[in-house]
Write a protein that holds these residues in place. Structure first.
Motif, PDB file in Angstrom:
ATOM      1  N   VAL B 223      -3.076 -11.690  10.249  1.00 16.11           N
ATOM      2  CA  VAL B 223      -4.088 -10.912   9.897  1.00 16.11           C
ATOM      3  C   VAL B 223      -5.019 -10.785  11.398  1.00 16.11           C
ATOM      4  O   VAL B 223      -5.386 -11.759  12.065  1.00 16.11           O
ATOM      5  CB  VAL B 223      -5.290 -11.588   8.787  1.00 16.11           C
ATOM      6  CG1 VAL B 223      -6.365 -10.414   8.470  1.00 16.11           C
ATOM      7  CG2 VAL B 223      -4.314 -11.737   7.718  1.00 16.11           C
ATOM      8  N   SER B 227     -10.347  -7.696  10.758  1.00 16.75           N
ATOM      9  CA  SER B 227     -10.152  -7.338   9.350  1.00 16.75           C
ATOM     10  C   SER B 227     -11.371  -7.701   8.357  1.00 16.75           C
ATOM     11  O   SER B 227     -12.084  -8.843   8.864  1.00 16.75           O
ATOM     12  CB  SER B 227      -8.880  -7.755   8.889  1.00 16.75           C
ATOM     13  OG  SER B 227      -7.565  -7.304   9.502  1.00 16.75           O
ATOM     14  N   PHE B 231     -10.615  -8.568   2.641  1.00 14.95           N
ATOM     15  CA  PHE B 231      -9.046  -8.445   3.037  1.00 14.95           C
ATOM     16  C   PHE B 231      -8.433  -9.700   3.512  1.00 14.95           C
ATOM     17  O   PHE B 231      -7.544 -10.092   2.913  1.00 14.95           O
ATOM     18  CB  PHE B 231      -8.855  -7.368   3.999  1.00 14.95           C
ATOM     19  CG  PHE B 231      -7.373  -7.230   4.377  1.00 14.95           C
ATOM     20  CD1 PHE B 231      -6.604  -6.278   3.697  1.00 14.95           C
ATOM     21  CD2 PHE B 231      -6.737  -7.904   5.599  1.00 14.95           C
ATOM     22  CE1 PHE B 231      -5.203  -6.083   4.034  1.00 14.95           C
ATOM     23  CE2 PHE B 231      -5.558  -7.416   5.858  1.00 14.95           C
ATOM     24  CZ  PHE B 231      -4.886  -6.871   4.996  1.00 14.95           C
ATOM     25  N   ARG B 232      -9.056 -10.304   4.226  1.00 20.44           N
ATOM     26  CA  ARG B 232      -8.528 -11.752   4.838  1.00 20.44           C
ATOM     27  C   ARG B 232      -8.480 -12.586   3.719  1.00 20.44           C
ATOM     28  O   ARG B 232      -7.687 -13.551   3.485  1.00 20.44           O
ATOM     29  CB  ARG B 232      -9.532 -12.366   6.037  1.00 20.44           C
ATOM     30  CG  ARG B 232      -9.647 -11.276   7.086  1.00 20.44           C
ATOM     31  CD  ARG B 232     -10.925 -11.449   7.886  1.00 20.44           C
ATOM     32  NE  ARG B 232     -11.018 -12.866   8.535  1.00 20.44           N
ATOM     33  CZ  ARG B 232     -10.574 -13.518   9.489  1.00 20.44           C
ATOM     34  NH1 ARG B 232      -9.691 -12.353  10.200  1.00 20.44           N
ATOM     35  NH2 ARG B 232     -10.563 -14.721   9.755  1.00 20.44           N
ATOM     36  N   VAL B 235      -5.524 -11.820   1.639  1.00 14.63           N
ATOM     37  CA  VAL B 235      -4.337 -12.232   2.060  1.00 14.63           C
ATOM     38  C   VAL B 235      -4.071 -13.825   2.019  1.00 14.63           C
ATOM     39  O   VAL B 235      -3.018 -14.324   1.670  1.00 14.63           O
ATOM     40  CB  VAL B 235      -4.292 -11.749   3.710  1.00 14.63           C
ATOM     41  CG1 VAL B 235      -2.861 -12.308   4.154  1.00 14.63           C
ATOM     42  CG2 VAL B 235      -4.274 -10.470   3.643  1.00 14.63           C
ATOM     43  N   ARG B 252      -6.074  -6.762  -4.547  1.00 14.56           N
ATOM     44  CA  ARG B 252      -7.083  -6.991  -3.685  1.00 14.56           C
ATOM     45  C   ARG B 252      -6.720  -6.674  -2.182  1.00 14.56           C
ATOM     46  O   ARG B 252      -7.588  -5.888  -1.589  1.00 14.56           O
ATOM     47  CB  ARG B 252      -7.994  -8.283  -3.975  1.00 14.56           C
ATOM     48  CG  ARG B 252      -8.653  -8.517  -5.143  1.00 14.56           C
ATOM     49  CD  ARG B 252      -9.541  -9.612  -5.043  1.00 14.56           C
ATOM     50  NE  ARG B 252      -8.737 -10.885  -5.567  1.00 14.56           N
ATOM     51  CZ  ARG B 252      -8.688 -12.016  -4.593  1.00 14.56           C
ATOM     52  NH1 ARG B 252      -9.241 -12.137  -3.435  1.00 14.56           N
ATOM     53  NH2 ARG B 252      -7.698 -12.992  -4.998  1.00 14.56           N
ATOM     54  N   VAL B 253      -5.775  -7.181  -1.796  1.00 16.15           N
ATOM     55  CA  VAL B 253      -5.310  -6.812  -0.300  1.00 16.15           C
ATOM     56  C   VAL B 253      -5.311  -5.385  -0.344  1.00 16.15           C
ATOM     57  O   VAL B 253      -5.514  -4.923   0.681  1.00 16.15           O
ATOM     58  CB  VAL B 253      -3.865  -7.507  -0.036  1.00 16.15           C
ATOM     59  CG1 VAL B 253      -3.132  -6.976   0.962  1.00 16.15           C
ATOM     60  CG2 VAL B 253      -4.040  -8.915  -0.036  1.00 16.15           C
ATOM     61  N   ASN B 256      -8.464  -3.704  -0.264  1.00 17.29           N
ATOM     62  CA  ASN B 256      -9.354  -3.694   0.642  1.00 17.29           C
ATOM     63  C   ASN B 256      -8.748  -3.386   2.161  1.00 17.29           C
ATOM     64  O   ASN B 256      -9.513  -3.503   3.269  1.00 17.29           O
ATOM     65  CB  ASN B 256     -10.001  -5.102   0.812  1.00 17.29           C
ATOM     66  CG  ASN B 256     -10.952  -5.770  -0.215  1.00 17.29           C
ATOM     67  OD1 ASN B 256     -11.958  -5.342  -0.085  1.00 17.29           O
ATOM     68  ND2 ASN B 256     -10.415  -6.198  -1.245  1.00 17.29           N
ATOM     69  N   ALA B 257      -7.454  -3.121   2.202  1.00 14.17           N
ATOM     70  CA  ALA B 257      -6.838  -2.883   3.542  1.00 14.17           C
ATOM     71  C   ALA B 257      -7.486  -1.526   4.010  1.00 14.17           C
ATOM     72  O   ALA B 257      -7.636  -0.487   3.595  1.00 14.17           O
ATOM     73  CB  ALA B 257      -5.331  -2.589   3.161  1.00 14.17           C
ATOM     74  N   ARG B 258      -7.496  -1.629   5.498  1.00  8.52           N
ATOM     75  CA  ARG B 258      -7.985  -0.568   6.262  1.00  8.52           C
ATOM     76  C   ARG B 258      -6.653  -0.166   7.217  1.00  8.52           C
ATOM     77  O   ARG B 258      -5.666  -0.909   7.042  1.00  8.52           O
ATOM     78  CB  ARG B 258      -9.173  -0.817   7.147  1.00  8.52           C
ATOM     79  CG  ARG B 258     -10.183  -1.184   6.221  1.00  8.52           C
ATOM     80  CD  ARG B 258     -11.551  -1.468   6.891  1.00  8.52           C
ATOM     81  NE  ARG B 258     -11.045  -2.426   7.946  1.00  8.52           N
ATOM     82  CZ  ARG B 258     -11.954  -3.173   8.679  1.00  8.52           C
ATOM     83  NH1 ARG B 258     -13.377  -2.745   8.715  1.00  8.52           N
ATOM     84  NH2 ARG B 258     -11.855  -4.115   9.476  1.00  8.52           N
ATOM     85  N   ASP B 261      -5.166  -2.779   9.333  1.00  8.89           N
ATOM     86  CA  ASP B 261      -4.232  -3.897   8.732  1.00  8.89           C
ATOM     87  C   ASP B 261      -3.058  -3.514   8.280  1.00  8.89           C
ATOM     88  O   ASP B 261      -2.375  -4.398   7.563  1.00  8.89           O
ATOM     89  CB  ASP B 261      -5.203  -4.251   7.061  1.00  8.89           C
ATOM     90  CG  ASP B 261      -6.678  -4.214   7.272  1.00  8.89           C
ATOM     91  OD1 ASP B 261      -6.975  -5.486   8.442  1.00  8.89           O
ATOM     92  OD2 ASP B 261      -7.397  -4.171   6.779  1.00  8.89           O
TER      93      ASP B 261
END
Lengths: 190, 330
Positions: B223, B227, B231-232, B235, B252-253, B256-258, B261
């Motif tokens: 990661v 991030s 997100f962290r 993960v 949730r991953v 929250n991912a951008r 990521d």
């Protein structure tokens, strides 16, 4: 860095002006020269000008769910080969030739896809089934009508824009649109 | 005369307007994604870079092989601060560090290991490091606990660092490795790439990323340090949470991912079920579309070439090009 020029074809929408064919050619030639020299901004401008044309031609032949990928692929090919384009004034025809070759490649590799099933209808095309049926009906028209109608009804281009981009006369575009629309109406309302 | 169908001026015929609205959803919208290394000036073009990289690699390889031909090289342990020890003896002046030797630092001391002409390793406070192998072509150390910062200039996998929870491999060329007494730890990659392995589990992290290590689980998914916290955490829960929590954590991953990521999403696909893989593909392709020839079907079939192409398109650098990364440490 190449100065960004206003696309004369866009003026048709903004101001109702007919594009000046000579000005269009000159601007485009400048962009092609710059892109050929490695200017990414210039290539990006060419993409903005022609992405709808390539996408519309793709949609006339290939399923919507692969059209975006094929457009990206066409422009990647153009990007890697633009250095070999000798006459900057032939960019449009050259790009459309790449597009048609890419469509043929796609079908050679995916023979089973000839029926063009529409499974990925965009959420904002309402109602979905009607949109898919209309797309299918356009695809069954003769090629000249099918591509012109895709560019007009799907991509939202005007007749003068289509003429300027595709390299046919405005009168031919008008004829294709009206004849194609007549056939489409009959197909949708038998 | 109204010719709306041709010039979009005036009032449109209802059937034309209806079709425009109906079909507008198919309109082209996707921006062009420049492939990596395209449209470069002549000095950055592939042939020139390849020639320069080839020349640089030849020189570096010649130096390395010349060095290796001389047999194992000498390591030096040098005190940086406080009261570090070598084999339980205080290090007051530079000492030779031999295989079998152990260096220790207390809470306020630091020590530097000069790694046989291939860079240096700082042993930070509260650490214990044992030198296990020096064969010229392979250098192996054991970090029993504590923290090291390695800055190395060597071919991939020449340096490895065993820990109670697995082994870190240097793929060029700067990283921080921390292991607690209970086996938990983390790898922070500062430049180049690092691979961490524990049994069958394996993770590969590029510069800017980190890998959490949990005893009994091995490495988590790489990661990026930039991030988001949500997100962290998500993960972490996917990697180390209970099986019953995995799907919820994965959602949730995805939420929250951008764009930054996507590498993590691609790494998560490796251990994912078909359903999870599809979800990961859809989210990753929204954030950073793969190259045109990479398809959902191909990714679902786990086609390595497609996974590699997508990963490469992220522009994180090539793990194999260590002769390019080494200069980052200066």
């Amino acid at each position: 860095m190449t100065e960004r020029v206003i696309d004369p074809a866009a003026l048709v929408l903004l101001q109702g002006l007919e594009p000046d064919a000579e000005q269009l050619r000159e601007d485009e030639a400048a962009l092609v020269r710059a892109a050929r020299a490695g200017n990414r901004g210039a290539f990006g401008d060419l993409y903005e000008r022609y992405a709808r044309v390539v996408h519309g031609i793709m949609l006339a032949h290939a399923p919507a769910q692969v059209a975006d990928d094929l457009v990206q692929d066409v422009f990647e090919r153009a990007l890697s080969n633009i250095g070999g384009l000798r006459d900057v004034n032939t960019f449009a025809g050259w790009l459309i030739a790449i597009t048609r070759n890419r469509v043929r490649d796609h079908f050679r590799r995916n023979m089973a896809s000839e029926e063009l099933p529409e499974v990925a209808v965009p959420a904002n095309a309402q109602p979905r089934a009607e949109a898919a049926a209309a797309l299918e009906a356009i695809r069954r028209l003769p090629e000249a009508y099918r591509e012109t109608l895709m560019l007009r009804l799907v991509e939202g281009m005007t007749g003068p824009e289509i003429a300027a981009r595709v390299g046919i006369t405005p009168d031919s575009v008008r004829v294709n649109l009206h004849r194609g629309m007549k056939m489409l109406r009959e197909a949708l309302n038998p | 005369m109204n010719d709306y169908l041709f010039n979009k001026v005036g009032e449109g015929e209802p059937e034309v307007v209806r079709l425009e609205n109906l079909l507008g959803g198919y309109r082209q919208q996707r921006p062009f994604v420049f492939p990596p290394a395209a449209m470069k000036p002549w000095f950055a073009r592939t042939w020139f870079r390849a020639a320069m990289a080839g020349a640089a690699a030849a020189i570096v390889l010649a130096l390395i092989f010349a060095s290796a031909a001389q047999g194992p090289s000498e390591w030096i342990a040098r005190r940086d601060s406080g009261d570090p020890h070598l084999n339980s003896i205080p290090v007051t002046r530079p000492e030779v560090f031999r295989p079998g030797s152990i260096v220790t630092t207390d809470g306020s001391s630091e020590l530097e290991l000069k790694a046989a002409g291939h860079g240096r390793i700082r042993v930070l406070p509260g650490s214990e490091v044992r030198f296990t192998e020096n064969s010229g072509r392979h250098q192996r150390l054991e970090l029993r606990h504590g923290t090291i910062e390695a800055s190395l200039y060597a071919p991939p996998f020449m340096f490895s660092f065993d820990t109670p929870s697995g082994t870190a491999y240097d793929i060029g060329c700067a990283f921080r490795l921390r292991i607690e007494e209970d086996g938990r730890g983390r790898v922070d990659v500062l430049s180049g790439w690092v691979q961490f392995e524990a049994g069958e589990a394996q993770e590969l992290a590029p510069a800017g990323a980190q890998i959490e290590i949990e005893p009994g689980y091995g490495p988590g998914t790489a990661v990026f340090r930039t991030s988001g916290a949500g997100f962290r955490k998500a993960v972490h829960d996917v990697d180390f949470g209970g099986p019953g929590e995995r799907l919820e954590a994965l959602r949730r991953v995805l939420a929250n991912a951008r764009a930054n990521d996507v590498y993590t999403l691609l790494r998560l696909m490796r251990g994912a079920t078909a359903e999870e893989r599809g979800m990961l593909f859809d989210r990753a392709s929204q954030l950073k579309p793969p190259p045109a020839w990479v398809t959902r079907d191909g990714i679902m079939r786990r086609e390595e070439a497609m996974m590699d192409a997508w990963t490469t398109s992220l522009g994180l650098g090539d793990a194999k090009r260590w002769w390019v990364h080494w200069k980052d440490r200066f």
